[in-house]
Design an enzyme around this catalytic site. Structure first.
Site, PDB file in Angstrom:
ATOM      1  N   ARG A   7       0.739  -1.178   0.254  1.00 34.82           N
ATOM      2  CA  ARG A   7       0.221   0.074  -0.074  1.00 34.82           C
ATOM      3  C   ARG A   7       0.795   1.246   0.166  1.00 34.82           C
ATOM      4  NH1 ARG A   7      -5.117  -0.091   3.826  1.00 34.82           N
ATOM      5  NH2 ARG A   7      -4.802   1.914   2.974  1.00 34.82           N
ATOM      6  N   ARG A  63       2.408   4.048 -16.971  1.00 35.29           N
ATOM      7  CA  ARG A  63       2.671   3.496 -18.329  1.00 35.29           C
ATOM      8  C   ARG A  63       3.908   4.394 -18.883  1.00 35.29           C
ATOM      9  NH1 ARG A  63      -0.108  -0.355 -17.297  1.00 35.29           N
ATOM     10  NH2 ARG A  63      -2.420  -0.295 -17.631  1.00 35.29           N
ATOM     11  N   CYS A  75      -7.604   2.485 -12.435  1.00 38.11           N
ATOM     12  CA  CYS A  75      -7.862   3.743 -11.608  1.00 38.11           C
ATOM     13  C   CYS A  75      -9.355   3.830 -11.151  1.00 38.11           C
ATOM     14  CB  CYS A  75      -7.618   4.815 -12.408  1.00 38.11           C
ATOM     15  SG  CYS A  75      -5.900   5.033 -12.791  1.00 38.11           S
ATOM     16  N   GLU A  78     -12.441   7.532  -4.919  1.00 41.67           N
ATOM     17  CA  GLU A  78     -12.607   7.083  -3.505  1.00 41.67           C
ATOM     18  C   GLU A  78     -14.038   7.610  -3.205  1.00 41.67           C
ATOM     19  OE1 GLU A  78      -9.986   7.005  -0.454  1.00 41.67           O
ATOM     20  OE2 GLU A  78      -8.561   6.180  -1.913  1.00 41.67           O
ATOM     21  N   ARG A  90      -3.785   6.928  -3.851  1.00 41.14           N
ATOM     22  CA  ARG A  90      -3.404   5.785  -3.203  1.00 41.14           C
ATOM     23  C   ARG A  90      -3.170   4.644  -4.123  1.00 41.14           C
ATOM     24  NH1 ARG A  90      -7.545   6.162   2.095  1.00 41.14           N
ATOM     25  NH2 ARG A  90      -7.662   8.419   2.274  1.00 41.14           N
ATOM     26  N   TYR A 108       4.060   6.018   2.567  1.00 39.33           N
ATOM     27  CA  TYR A 108       3.127   6.914   2.590  1.00 39.33           C
ATOM     28  C   TYR A 108       4.027   8.400   2.568  1.00 39.33           C
ATOM     29  CZ  TYR A 108      -0.258   3.666   3.703  1.00 39.33           C
ATOM     30  OH  TYR A 108      -1.210   2.650   3.712  1.00 39.33           O
ATOM     31  N   ARG A 116      -1.463   6.480   7.899  1.00 39.76           N
ATOM     32  CA  ARG A 116      -1.025   5.373   8.717  1.00 39.76           C
ATOM     33  C   ARG A 116       0.343   5.721   9.595  1.00 39.76           C
ATOM     34  NH1 ARG A 116      -2.584   0.145   7.173  1.00 39.76           N
ATOM     35  NH2 ARG A 116      -1.567  -0.312   9.066  1.00 39.76           N
TER      36      ARG A 116
END
Length: 124
Positions: A7, A63, A75, A78, A90, A108, A116
């Protein structure tokens, strides 16, 4: 060998094409370096953006990285939860690896460190 998730997230300063592509590229390169992954090891790659980022598809930046042209990538936007971190990109990469889940390095950057603090040591 197992499929493991990596992540990551980054915030960008504004909703601009250059900022979205640069932020995506920066985060991808940090994750590649931290986990020493090759595109052939990636099973799938999900990128989400907050509702305030619509100037470019982050996939364009992926790409442009040599060898990453054929990585299965999607893609999406959210859920716009009130109070969520704005201007955020993210990642979730699923990779084939011999590493354990605890050996995977999640990345992050910028204000996304607040998402996080347990992984980044950021003060919330």
């Amino acid at each position: 060998m197992a499929v493991r998730g990596i992540r990551g997230a980054i915030t960008v300063p504004r909703n601009g094409e250059e900022e979205i592509l640069q932020g995506t590229s920066e985060l991808l390169h940090e994750i590649i370096a931290a986990n020493q992954i090759q595109p052939e090891e990636v099973c799938s790659f999900l990128i989400t953006v907050t509702h305030d980022l619509d100037a470019a598809f982050p996939a364009r930046a992926v790409r442009q990285v040599p060898g990453w042209e054929m990585v299965p990538l999607m893609c999406s936007q959210e859920i716009p939860v009130p109070g969520s971190l704005p201007l955020c990109i993210r990642f979730l990469l699923q990779v084939n690896t011999d590493k354990t889940q605890s050996e995977m390095v999640h990345v992050y950057l910028n204000d996304a460190k607040k998402l996080r603090p347990d992984l980044t040591g950021a003060d919330v």
